[in-house]
Design a protein around this motif. Structure first.
Motif, PDB file in Angstrom:
ATOM      1  N   THR A 554       0.856  -1.182   0.000  1.00  0.00           N
ATOM      2  CA  THR A 554       0.000   0.000   0.000  1.00  0.00           C
ATOM      3  C   THR A 554       0.894   1.235   0.000  1.00  0.00           C
ATOM      4  O   THR A 554       2.074   1.149   0.357  1.00  0.00           O
ATOM      5  CB  THR A 554      -0.897   0.010   1.251  1.00  0.00           C
ATOM      6  OG1 THR A 554      -0.057   0.121   2.410  1.00  0.00           O
ATOM      7  CG2 THR A 554      -1.732  -1.259   1.348  1.00  0.00           C
ATOM      8  N   PRO A 555       0.366   2.397  -0.370  1.00  0.00           N
ATOM      9  CA  PRO A 555       1.194   3.617  -0.398  1.00  0.00           C
ATOM     10  C   PRO A 555       1.876   3.918   0.933  1.00  0.00           C
ATOM     11  O   PRO A 555       3.022   4.389   0.957  1.00  0.00           O
ATOM     12  CB  PRO A 555       0.181   4.714  -0.761  1.00  0.00           C
ATOM     13  CG  PRO A 555      -0.870   3.991  -1.551  1.00  0.00           C
ATOM     14  CD  PRO A 555      -0.982   2.637  -0.917  1.00  0.00           C
ATOM     15  N   THR A 556       1.216   3.630   2.061  1.00  0.00           N
ATOM     16  CA  THR A 556       1.815   3.948   3.360  1.00  0.00           C
ATOM     17  C   THR A 556       2.947   2.991   3.727  1.00  0.00           C
ATOM     18  O   THR A 556       3.754   3.283   4.610  1.00  0.00           O
ATOM     19  CB  THR A 556       0.733   3.885   4.463  1.00  0.00           C
ATOM     20  OG1 THR A 556       0.159   2.561   4.478  1.00  0.00           O
ATOM     21  CG2 THR A 556      -0.351   4.919   4.230  1.00  0.00           C
ATOM     22  N   GLU A 557       2.997   1.848   3.046  1.00  0.00           N
ATOM     23  CA  GLU A 557       4.028   0.862   3.358  1.00  0.00           C
ATOM     24  C   GLU A 557       5.318   1.101   2.585  1.00  0.00           C
ATOM     25  O   GLU A 557       6.347   0.524   2.909  1.00  0.00           O
ATOM     26  CB  GLU A 557       3.514  -0.557   3.051  1.00  0.00           C
ATOM     27  CG  GLU A 557       2.433  -1.027   4.021  1.00  0.00           C
ATOM     28  CD  GLU A 557       1.747  -2.298   3.543  1.00  0.00           C
ATOM     29  OE1 GLU A 557       1.159  -2.986   4.381  1.00  0.00           O
ATOM     30  OE2 GLU A 557       1.810  -2.588   2.333  1.00  0.00           O
ATOM     31  N   ARG A 558       5.252   1.959   1.586  1.00  0.00           N
ATOM     32  CA  ARG A 558       6.435   2.217   0.772  1.00  0.00           C
ATOM     33  C   ARG A 558       7.350   3.227   1.462  1.00  0.00           C
ATOM     34  O   ARG A 558       6.899   4.129   2.154  1.00  0.00           O
ATOM     35  CB  ARG A 558       6.038   2.729  -0.608  1.00  0.00           C
ATOM     36  CG  ARG A 558       5.212   1.707  -1.382  1.00  0.00           C
ATOM     37  CD  ARG A 558       5.095   2.096  -2.835  1.00  0.00           C
ATOM     38  NE  ARG A 558       4.270   1.113  -3.555  1.00  0.00           N
ATOM     39  CZ  ARG A 558       4.185   1.051  -4.874  1.00  0.00           C
ATOM     40  NH1 ARG A 558       4.880   1.892  -5.624  1.00  0.00           N
ATOM     41  NH2 ARG A 558       3.425   0.154  -5.457  1.00  0.00           N
ATOM     42  N   ILE A 559       8.646   3.036   1.263  1.00  0.00           N
ATOM     43  CA  ILE A 559       9.657   3.926   1.821  1.00  0.00           C
ATOM     44  C   ILE A 559      10.346   4.636   0.663  1.00  0.00           C
ATOM     45  O   ILE A 559      10.861   3.980  -0.246  1.00  0.00           O
ATOM     46  CB  ILE A 559      10.700   3.146   2.639  1.00  0.00           C
ATOM     47  CG1 ILE A 559      10.032   2.449   3.811  1.00  0.00           C
ATOM     48  CG2 ILE A 559      11.817   4.052   3.121  1.00  0.00           C
ATOM     49  CD1 ILE A 559      10.940   1.498   4.542  1.00  0.00           C
ATOM     50  N   SER A 560      10.361   5.940   0.688  1.00  0.00           N
ATOM     51  CA  SER A 560      10.929   6.660  -0.449  1.00  0.00           C
ATOM     52  C   SER A 560      12.212   7.402  -0.108  1.00  0.00           C
ATOM     53  O   SER A 560      12.937   7.833  -0.996  1.00  0.00           O
ATOM     54  CB  SER A 560       9.906   7.663  -1.004  1.00  0.00           C
ATOM     55  OG  SER A 560       9.524   8.583   0.020  1.00  0.00           O
ATOM     56  N   HIS A 561      12.512   7.566   1.196  1.00  0.00           N
ATOM     57  CA  HIS A 561      13.699   8.352   1.525  1.00  0.00           C
ATOM     58  C   HIS A 561      14.959   7.483   1.577  1.00  0.00           C
ATOM     59  O   HIS A 561      14.902   6.268   1.514  1.00  0.00           O
ATOM     60  CB  HIS A 561      13.510   9.111   2.851  1.00  0.00           C
ATOM     61  CG  HIS A 561      13.242   8.216   4.020  1.00  0.00           C
ATOM     62  ND1 HIS A 561      11.979   7.738   4.316  1.00  0.00           N
ATOM     63  CD2 HIS A 561      14.071   7.727   4.977  1.00  0.00           C
ATOM     64  CE1 HIS A 561      12.028   6.981   5.397  1.00  0.00           C
ATOM     65  NE2 HIS A 561      13.281   6.955   5.816  1.00  0.00           N
ATOM     66  N   SER A 562      16.099   8.145   1.701  1.00  0.00           N
ATOM     67  CA  SER A 562      17.408   7.501   1.574  1.00  0.00           C
ATOM     68  C   SER A 562      17.682   6.502   2.691  1.00  0.00           C
ATOM     69  O   SER A 562      17.146   6.606   3.794  1.00  0.00           O
ATOM     70  CB  SER A 562      18.487   8.581   1.583  1.00  0.00           C
ATOM     71  OG  SER A 562      19.759   8.010   1.692  1.00  0.00           O
ATOM     72  N   ASN A 563      18.546   5.510   2.339  1.00  0.00           N
ATOM     73  CA  ASN A 563      18.999   4.526   3.332  1.00  0.00           C
ATOM     74  C   ASN A 563      20.348   4.898   3.922  1.00  0.00           C
ATOM     75  O   ASN A 563      21.010   4.058   4.535  1.00  0.00           O
ATOM     76  CB  ASN A 563      19.098   3.141   2.677  1.00  0.00           C
ATOM     77  CG  ASN A 563      17.748   2.460   2.573  1.00  0.00           C
ATOM     78  OD1 ASN A 563      17.157   2.081   3.569  1.00  0.00           O
ATOM     79  ND2 ASN A 563      17.268   2.327   1.351  1.00  0.00           N
ATOM     80  N   GLU A 564      20.773   6.144   3.732  1.00  0.00           N
ATOM     81  CA  GLU A 564      22.105   6.544   4.151  1.00  0.00           C
ATOM     82  C   GLU A 564      22.321   6.335   5.653  1.00  0.00           C
ATOM     83  O   GLU A 564      23.396   5.902   6.077  1.00  0.00           O
ATOM     84  CB  GLU A 564      22.360   8.012   3.778  1.00  0.00           C
ATOM     85  CG  GLU A 564      23.769   8.503   4.099  1.00  0.00           C
ATOM     86  CD  GLU A 564      24.857   7.679   3.420  1.00  0.00           C
ATOM     87  OE1 GLU A 564      25.940   7.513   4.017  1.00  0.00           O
ATOM     88  OE2 GLU A 564      24.615   7.174   2.297  1.00  0.00           O
ATOM     89  N   GLU A 565      21.297   6.620   6.454  1.00  0.00           N
ATOM     90  CA  GLU A 565      21.433   6.439   7.906  1.00  0.00           C
ATOM     91  C   GLU A 565      21.663   4.970   8.249  1.00  0.00           C
ATOM     92  O   GLU A 565      22.471   4.641   9.123  1.00  0.00           O
ATOM     93  CB  GLU A 565      20.186   6.967   8.629  1.00  0.00           C
ATOM     94  CG  GLU A 565      20.060   8.480   8.632  1.00  0.00           C
ATOM     95  CD  GLU A 565      18.848   8.931   9.420  1.00  0.00           C
ATOM     96  OE1 GLU A 565      18.557   8.316  10.479  1.00  0.00           O
ATOM     97  OE2 GLU A 565      18.176   9.888   9.000  1.00  0.00           O
TER      98      GLU A 565
END
Length: 917
Positions: A554-565
């Protein structure tokens, strides 16, 4: 033993060849059916057994097999026909799938080796695969599947029970299937009249029943109803118990009652333990297969031969894809891509993963598909899942439109099952397991219908149903997917919070906290059973993989920001973490996140100036770990690891320990090492897949306490060390005590031991001699130079040289106060008919004329094997050399090298300049 002269042998063979029909008539046409004939059954069997026995003793195996097959009972032919029908089809991860192939057409011979017994290492199976991929197959002895019951050259007794180990999906069951098929088709092992395959997953369903062994066999094989109990004892039969790791019976070998009557009713557990112990049908052959972690359920004394299925060797991988993919150009494209990704290529040691890879890449590399070709494990398994959702089994293909919500529900249900059973280590599930995960067993076809090639239901069992994922890695991927989709469940809504340790990292406020907690949880696992789960979980956090999953998220389950942390958190853990194996997995995790920065930094050092550049560089702990990762995953074989070329310190060694494990020779001399080093090396020696054959620890402050730790590894049944150097290590008498117990072990492989320049004293060598006298000792080279030894040592070593089983060929006693009286004692051993010593070094041992007299008598002996003698720095004088020369002139003397400037000078004067020196 029946002995016939040559003429009688030829007549007997001719009779059997020409009169097979006479034998059939004598034994009656329906031999050995249970109806009573004119000839007594015992007489029938007696005639056949004597005939076969004579033929086999004359090595007429083919003729014996022909006779046996012609006279075989009708029920055997029925059984063979049934087994041929059942096992000729190979279902690669699918039950009853339309694309199933004939086994004989697609079968690729697996790499099977003689395996070690003893303790079972509990590390994650993918680690075992990664380790196996680095081992030189030339170091091991391959065994053909159909030959596993043939004794090896050094084995003096017949093999009754074989235990074959191998990780999940490596090909154990397919090996069993091929073995049975070749037998049922009459190709091999025809001296075995009956083979009874009894998979543990089916035996589990009978755990509550009471029945006899005869009842058990007749329930599984109704074709054998005509066999009487006595036939099971007189025929050569074989039981195959596949999947010990799937066994849910207690297998209580210690407390189960003994049973010898095959008609007595009892539990299946009691039947199995008595069969394996040899109380029931002691002449029957047994083959048991198991994943490594479950193999120790069988007592070692009940196993005659341990083998290990290693999966596909590198050439066999290519052979598999060429057979699996009919388009040769496409097959080459697939294999070329796999070779370009080290992680994929390593996993292809597992046949099931080869099938998964072929399923994905055959479509993606053809013109019909497009998109980024998977290079990581997460990408490969994500594509595999999507393909299985799209390409449902033919049974369900009538409905081309898949309900996205139903698909999501089914995948989540399977994910929950995978997740809950992962902590328990279960690969096989029963109806109660499905109910625990909230799956309605009456609607299980929905789940297997959506993903036939991922989750399967066995329909052949007449006592119940068994369910499974096609491989542990598939289960781990679905478990990771389930965890990823449920990471935001509030604690109060999660019933799993109380039942599973895996849920401890759930309900975190941010994605980074969630993934960081998962990393911490995996690092806490001693066995590493969450390592692959973690790789998948981190891979699923990439936006590209989430895009592939499409309808499942679902849209809320997607992660769009960086994995840098998350990347930085992993690097911090690599820097902090003292476990080299954990660090290796963290680098695999970085690969899943497409971060290769640490590895690239180290590769710059290697390309910029090689090892010399690394010596000058001040690498951080994380960079040392990166170097270990690079070396371990290199395709090049590592013959020698020399710590001094990198950085001579315990910290550096700890980080590079995985490299030591894959090296044949480890040179750690003069590297500022201490007791802690021995503790770490003990774990290396104890590894089943360690390649280490030579270890040099000279000139380090190990002390007796360090060698005591090291000895624990040397005693391991997995230790393959041939050469151990401990010169100048500040060790003494206690070390000799520990090494004595090592030499006394049957499995000890030590052939060379250097203890020079240590304060062992006579009392230490006395302890060591007890190990040297052991019939198990294989030591050929012993160096004891500068060990503060005296006359008493010579007395102890004399008794060693005098033993028939002594394998000692080289002895260095230089720079010890042995004196003439000591060498006089030693000479008594050198004169022994049993003595095999070829090299003796006695430099600087305070020797004189008397010693030369004793050695002269040794050189003059016909049985003397001495080829090299070092007498440097001793006061021999002219009279001593004259005595020695008498032995050198003897026709019996085999000496080739004599070391001593003084002696050589005088021998030249005596006209013996031809002597090598």
């Amino acid at each position: 033993m029946f002995v016939l002269n040559q003429e009688l042998q030829e007549k007997f063979i001719s009779l059997v060849k020409n009169e097979l029909n006479t034998f059939k008539k004598l034994l009656s046409p329906d031999y050995p059916a249970c109806s009573e004939g004119e000839v007594d059954d015992d007489q029938k069997e007696g005639v056949l057994k004597v005939t076969l026995h004579i033929l086999r003793n004359m090595n007429q195996t083919d003729l014996a097999n022909t006779l046996e097959s012609k006279l075989a009972p009708a029920c055997q032919r029925k059984l063979k026909s049934k087994l041929t029908d059942k096992y000729q089809i190979l279902n690669e991860g699918i039950s009853g799938h339309v694309k199933s192939a004939l086994l004989n057409e697609i079968y690729t011979e697996l790499y099977i080796t003689e395996g070690g017994g003893g303790d079972v290492n509990q590390e994650h199976e993918v680690k075992k695969i990664e380790a196996a991929s680095r081992k030189k197959t030339t170091q091991e002895r391959p065994i053909k599947c159909n030959d596993i019951f043939k004794p090896l050259p050094e084995q003096k007794r017949p093999i009754r029970t074989v235990l074959t180990k191998g990780v999940a999906g490596i090909g154990k069951t397919v090996s069993v299937q091929k073995f049975i098929l070749d037998w049922s088709e009459g190709k091999v092992n025809q001296d075995v009249l009956f083979i009874f395959p009894l998979p543990f997953r089916e035996l589990n369903l009978m755990k509550e029943k009471k029945l006899s062994l005869v009842n058990l066999l007749q329930s599984f094989f109704p074709e054998t109803q005509d066999l009487k109990p006595r036939h099971y004892k007189s025929y050569k039969i074989m039981f195959i118990f596949d999947g010990l790791d799937e066994c849910r019976l207690p297998l209580d070998f210690q407390n189960n009652e003994n049973l010898v009557n095959i008609e007595e009713q009892t539990s299946v557990d009691v039947l199995l333990t008595n069969l394996i112990k040899g109380n029931l049908l002691p002449s029957a052959l047994l083959w048991i297969t198991s994943r490594p972690a479950a193999a120790n359920q069988i007592p070692p004394e009940c196993v005659d031969q341990v083998t290990e299925v290693r999966g596909f060797s590198d050439p066999q991988k290519q052979e598999y894809f060429s057979k699996r993919i009919s388009d040769k150009d496409l097959a080459n494209k697939v294999f070329t891509h796999i070779r370009s990704s080290r992680s994929l290529y390593i996993m292809c040691h597992i046949p099931v993963f080869c099938w998964i890879t072929a399923t994905v890449l055959e479509r993606m590399l053809s013109e019909a598909e497009s998109g980024e070709i998977p290079k990581t494990l997460t990408q490969m398994f994500t594509h595999f899942l999507i393909f299985q959702i799209k390409h449902k089994s033919q049974k369900y293909s009538g409905n081309s439109d898949t309900d996205p919500q139903q698909t999501r529900t089914s995948i989540l249900a399977l994910g929950k099952l995978a997740f809950q059973q992962l902590e328990k280590g279960n690969l096989i599930f029963y109806e109660e397991d499905l109910r625990e995960s909230g799956i309605d067993c009456r609607e299980v076809s929905v789940y297997s219908g959506v993903c036939t090639q991922i989750f399967r239901e066995e329909h052949e069992l007449h006592l119940g149903k068994v369910f499974s994922f096609v491989h542990l890695s598939v289960q781990e991927f679905l478990a990771a997917l389930y965890a990823f989709l449920n990471r935001k469940i509030p604690k109060e809504q999660s019933t799993e919070q109380q039942t599973s340790k895996l849920f401890k990292f759930f309900s975190k406020s941010t994605k980074t906290d969630f993934l960081s907690s998962a990393i911490d949880r995996a690092l806490q696992s001693e066995s590493g059973h969450l390592d692959l789960f973690l790789r998948f979980l981190l891979g699923l956090s990439l936006e590209s993989n989430q895009t592939l999953l499409g309808v499942l998220l679902t849209p809320t389950e997607r992660i769009s920001h960086s994995n840098e942390e998350t990347v930085q958190y992993i690097k911090m853990k690599i820097e902090e973490n003292s476990s080299p194996e954990k660090s290796i997995n963290l680098f695999h995790c970085l690969n899943e996140l497409n971060d290769h920065s640490l590895v690239q930094e180290v590769q710059k050092y290697l390309s910029g100036g090689g090892e010399r550049h690394l010596q000058q560089a001040r690498l951080s702990p994380a960079q040392w770990s990166a170097l270990a990762f690079v070396l371990v995953n290199s395709e090049e074989e590592l013959e020698e690891f020399n710590l001094s070329k990198y950085h001579p310190s315990e910290e550096c060694l700890l980080r590079l320990l995985p490299v030591v494990k894959i090296s044949r020779r480890a040179v750690l001399a003069s590297c500022n090492l201490g007791v802690k080093t021995c503790e770490n090396l003990e774990s290396v020696l104890n590894l089943e897949n360690s390649s280490l054959k030579e270890l040099d620890l000279s000139n380090n402050d190990l002390q007796d306490s360090g060698v005591e730790l090291l000895s624990a590894g040397l005693k391991s049944s997995h230790c393959k060390l041939h050469i151990l150097r401990l010169a100048l290590c500040n060790i003494g008498r206690k070390t000799c005590e520990n090494l004595e117990s090592v030499l006394n072990l049957e499995n000890s492989s030590l052939k060379e031991l250097d203890l020079s320049n240590n304060d062992l004293q006579d009392s230490g060598v006395e302890l060591l001699s007890a190990g040297l006298k052991s019939s198990q000792c294989k030591l050929q080279i012993l160096r004891l130079a500068s060990c503060n030894l005296g006359v008493k040592t010579c007395e102890n070593l004399e008794s060693v040289l005098n033993l028939e089983n002594s394998s000692l060929k080289e002895l260095d006693l230089s720079n010890n106060d042995l004196q003439d009286s000591g060498v006089e004692l030693l000479s008594a051993g050198l004169k022994s008919l049993q003595c095999k010593l070829q090299i003796l070094r006695l430099a600087s041992c305070n020797l004189g004329v008397k010693m030369c007299e004793n050695l002269e008598s040794v050189l003059n002996l016909e049985n003397s094997s001495l080829k090299e003698l070092d007498l440097s720095n001793n006061d021999l004088q002219d009279s001593g050399v004259e005595l020695l020369s008498a032995g050198l002139k003897s026709s019996q003397c085999k000496l080739q090298i004599l070391r001593s400037v003084f002696v050589i000078f005088h021998l030249k004067l005596l006209g013996m300049s031809a002597l090598n020196h």
